[in-house]
Design a protein around this motif. Structure first.
Motif, PDB file in Angstrom:
ATOM      1  N   ALA A  74       4.771  30.626  34.161  1.00 59.09           N
ATOM      2  CA  ALA A  74       5.611  31.654  34.780  1.00 59.09           C
ATOM      3  C   ALA A  74       5.118  33.049  34.396  1.00 59.09           C
ATOM      4  O   ALA A  74       5.131  33.970  35.221  1.00 59.09           O
ATOM      5  CB  ALA A  74       7.067  31.469  34.360  1.00 59.09           C
ATOM      6  N   SER A  75       4.675  33.218  33.161  1.00 58.36           N
ATOM      7  CA  SER A  75       4.161  34.522  32.734  1.00 58.36           C
ATOM      8  C   SER A  75       2.940  34.929  33.534  1.00 58.36           C
ATOM      9  O   SER A  75       2.778  36.104  33.888  1.00 58.36           O
ATOM     10  CB  SER A  75       3.821  34.491  31.234  1.00 58.36           C
ATOM     11  OG  SER A  75       4.980  34.302  30.455  1.00 58.36           O
ATOM     12  N   ASP A  76       2.083  33.966  33.849  1.00 53.55           N
ATOM     13  CA  ASP A  76       0.900  34.267  34.652  1.00 53.55           C
ATOM     14  C   ASP A  76       1.284  34.586  36.096  1.00 53.55           C
ATOM     15  O   ASP A  76       0.666  35.441  36.733  1.00 53.55           O
ATOM     16  CB  ASP A  76      -0.065  33.082  34.624  1.00 53.55           C
ATOM     17  CG  ASP A  76      -0.722  32.903  33.270  1.00 53.55           C
ATOM     18  OD1 ASP A  76      -1.668  33.632  32.973  1.00 53.55           O
ATOM     19  OD2 ASP A  76      -0.271  32.042  32.508  1.00 53.55           O
ATOM     20  N   GLY A 124       6.844  29.120  40.001  1.00 56.28           N
ATOM     21  CA  GLY A 124       7.327  30.279  40.734  1.00 56.28           C
ATOM     22  C   GLY A 124       8.842  30.334  40.783  1.00 56.28           C
ATOM     23  O   GLY A 124       9.437  31.392  41.003  1.00 56.28           O
ATOM     24  N   GLU A 125       9.492  29.180  40.570  1.00 52.30           N
ATOM     25  CA  GLU A 125      10.950  29.100  40.585  1.00 52.30           C
ATOM     26  C   GLU A 125      11.564  29.468  39.243  1.00 52.30           C
ATOM     27  O   GLU A 125      12.781  29.671  39.140  1.00 52.30           O
ATOM     28  CB  GLU A 125      11.357  27.670  40.971  1.00 52.30           C
ATOM     29  CG  GLU A 125      12.834  27.468  41.178  1.00 52.30           C
ATOM     30  CD  GLU A 125      13.199  26.016  41.455  1.00 52.30           C
ATOM     31  OE1 GLU A 125      14.397  25.693  41.383  1.00 52.30           O
ATOM     32  OE2 GLU A 125      12.281  25.206  41.730  1.00 52.30           O
ATOM     33  N   ASP A 126      10.756  29.534  38.192  1.00 50.23           N
ATOM     34  CA  ASP A 126      11.255  29.841  36.852  1.00 50.23           C
ATOM     35  C   ASP A 126      12.068  31.138  36.877  1.00 50.23           C
ATOM     36  O   ASP A 126      11.586  32.171  37.346  1.00 50.23           O
ATOM     37  CB  ASP A 126      10.061  29.984  35.898  1.00 50.23           C
ATOM     38  CG  ASP A 126      10.460  30.056  34.433  1.00 50.23           C
ATOM     39  OD1 ASP A 126      11.514  30.635  34.126  1.00 50.23           O
ATOM     40  OD2 ASP A 126       9.694  29.547  33.593  1.00 50.23           O
ATOM     41  N   PHE A 176      15.927  32.135  46.884  1.00 52.96           N
ATOM     42  CA  PHE A 176      14.907  31.453  47.671  1.00 52.96           C
ATOM     43  C   PHE A 176      15.540  30.544  48.713  1.00 52.96           C
ATOM     44  O   PHE A 176      16.633  30.011  48.527  1.00 52.96           O
ATOM     45  CB  PHE A 176      13.926  30.675  46.786  1.00 52.96           C
ATOM     46  CG  PHE A 176      14.538  29.639  45.881  1.00 52.96           C
ATOM     47  CD1 PHE A 176      14.818  28.359  46.344  1.00 52.96           C
ATOM     48  CD2 PHE A 176      14.804  29.928  44.549  1.00 52.96           C
ATOM     49  CE1 PHE A 176      15.359  27.394  45.514  1.00 52.96           C
ATOM     50  CE2 PHE A 176      15.345  28.969  43.698  1.00 52.96           C
ATOM     51  CZ  PHE A 176      15.623  27.705  44.182  1.00 52.96           C
ATOM     52  N   GLU A 177      14.830  30.383  49.818  1.00 53.81           N
ATOM     53  CA  GLU A 177      15.277  29.564  50.946  1.00 53.81           C
ATOM     54  C   GLU A 177      14.111  28.700  51.417  1.00 53.81           C
ATOM     55  O   GLU A 177      12.953  29.108  51.330  1.00 53.81           O
ATOM     56  CB  GLU A 177      15.717  30.454  52.117  1.00 53.81           C
ATOM     57  CG  GLU A 177      16.876  31.378  51.818  1.00 53.81           C
ATOM     58  CD  GLU A 177      18.221  30.705  52.046  1.00 53.81           C
ATOM     59  OE1 GLU A 177      18.208  29.562  52.563  1.00 53.81           O
ATOM     60  OE2 GLU A 177      19.246  31.297  51.703  1.00 53.81           O
ATOM     61  N   PRO A 178      14.400  27.502  51.949  1.00 50.60           N
ATOM     62  CA  PRO A 178      13.319  26.716  52.561  1.00 50.60           C
ATOM     63  C   PRO A 178      12.670  27.515  53.687  1.00 50.60           C
ATOM     64  O   PRO A 178      13.355  28.208  54.443  1.00 50.60           O
ATOM     65  CB  PRO A 178      14.045  25.483  53.109  1.00 50.60           C
ATOM     66  CG  PRO A 178      15.303  25.391  52.305  1.00 50.60           C
ATOM     67  CD  PRO A 178      15.702  26.803  52.014  1.00 50.60           C
TER      68      PRO A 178
END
Length: 435
Positions: free
Chosen positions: A257-259, A282-284, A415-417
């Protein structure tokens, strides 16, 4: 308590015993034999105890609690919820009696050496199961295979981590990299992109990179830059700039997540308007917290993961979520949108939750820890938290169907699909704003 179902005659359930988590009202349809475990339970509660053995079933979590707290927390909380449910109904029923379940949480700090040490402790403590993110899986397996201690990988998706013939104690209850990478390659291939790949030096990053490069090769997606970075980097300007100078018009970041944060920051520092694709990190929530002052920066970020709701519809996940949030609390991201707190839905906790329930069902079938439990794991299946099937076979230790991968895109901090992918477009939106 579990309700035993009549084995189905088709598909993957043939010849297997299936169980369904069924808490409300102890609904047991036409199953007189299931009164026997209840009688055993009453006996156990009145003080009965097996000689020479603890009545407790030990579940051990070994996860990066200090280095990747989102991952560590969702593994712990999913397991804790399942354990609380089991104990609220008397624990695990076995042929020899009822046994309560307890949880031990160990920090592996993302270190294979610590993960192996945690596995040794789990074996020494006669654990029933070890739940892990996947750190040091090969080293862990060298400890757990001889002890017949089942290990459930609840995050990392590297193809090399799961090989029943080589590491029979390793099971994965999480999406694998290969189907996520293949879906991503298919998703972007028609636009004939030039892709820049950035990965980190963790096993998650390295094995994710391998899966991406294989998938891009199959779909003839041109990779113009392949950059590596240390895990948990704070600055990826060099790697992002190299991708831009190579002519990339898509940036894929498979790293911590940091990257992911560092890549997004570098993209905007360079004034580069490029779509960014990530894996599950990316969801973190850390990504959104670190970018709290720039919600618009996330609008160009899409991540690949597994769908939260199943073919049967959203109701099972909604019921699981209501139960999770009532008992574990709401997982706040730490940012606001439209004047409301943003909530992280409990999607990933489902994996450790399902793993504990599958172990309970298998222990009820096999009766004993170790080899009998391992053998039962290859016969028993359950209906998971979101309505999906969870089960394994002797030669199949993947727990998530490859067809269940989807893409989500951020709109601010929610976020959304995506609407331009056939599977994703059929999925319902999941509320992420606190009322």
């Amino acid at each position: 308590m579990y309700r035993q179902e009549t084995p189905k005659t088709g598909g993957r359930s043939r010849g297997r015993r299936r169980y369904q988590v069924c808490w409300r009202g102890h609904r047991l349809r036409g199953t007189t034999m299931l009164l026997i475990p209840l009688i055993v339970l009453v006996s156990a509660c009145s003080g009965g105890k097996s000689q020479g053995a603890s009545t407790d079933v030990l579940v051990v979590v070994s996860a990066p609690m200090s280095t990747e707290p989102w991952i560590g927390t969702f593994i712990e909380r999913g397991a804790r919820l399942a354990i609380e449910e089991l104990n609220a109904h008397g624990g695990v029923t076995t042929p020899s009696g009822a046994r309560r379940v307890k949880l031990a949480v160990l920090d592996n700090a993302g270190s294979p050496a610590k993960a192996a040490a945690n596995a040794r402790k789990a074996v020494d403590d006669h654990a029933a199961v070890l739940l892990t993110d996947g750190t040091g899986a090969a080293s862990v397996a060298s400890v757990t295979d001889p002890a017949h201690l089942p290990v459930f990988i609840c995050f990392e998706g590297g193809e090399a981590l799961i090989d029943p013939s080589r590491w029979p104690s390793l099971f994965r209850m999480a999406p694998a990299n290969k189907p996520m990478a293949r879906r991503l390659a298919d998703y972007i291939a028609n636009s004939h992109p030039k892709v820049g790949v950035i990965s980190d030096d963790s096993t998650y990053g390295e094995q994710g990179r391998d899966a991406l490069l294989q998938a891009f090769k199959i779909d003839e997606v041109e990779v113009v830059a392949d950059q590596k970075a240390p895990a948990r980097s704070s600055d990826l300007t060099t790697q992002v700039l190299a991708a831009r100078q190579a002519g990339a018009d898509r940036l894929v970041v498979w790293a911590s997540a940091s990257d992911v944060i560092a890549a997004i920051q570098a993209v905007h520092a360079l004034g580069w308007k490029v779509p960014i694709y990530t894996g599950p990190t990316g969801e973190d929530p850390l990504v959104r917290r670190r970018l709290a002052e720039h919600p618009d920066w996330l609008d160009q970020v899409t991540f690949a993961s597994f769908r939260m709701t199943s073919e049967v519809g959203p109701k099972p996940f909604e019921q699981f979520r209501a139960n999770y949030e009532a008992k574990m609390g709401v997982d706040l991201v730490g940012v606001q949108q439209d004047g409301k707190q943003v909530v992280q839905p409990p999607d990933w906790p489902m994996f450790s939750y399902d793993a504990v329930h599958l172990i309970a069902a298998s222990l009820s079938e096999g009766g004993e820890l170790g080899k009998p439990l391992m053998e039962a794991l290859n016969k028993v299946s359950i209906t998971g938290a979101n309505g999906d099937y969870r089960g394994y076979g002797p030669n199949q230790h993947e727990g998530v169907n490859p067809s269940d991968m989807y893409f989500a895109r951020f709109h601010g901090f929610v976020f959304e699909p995506v609407a331009d992918d056939p599977l994703s477009d059929t999925l319902p939106s999941v509320n992420q704003l606190q009322d």
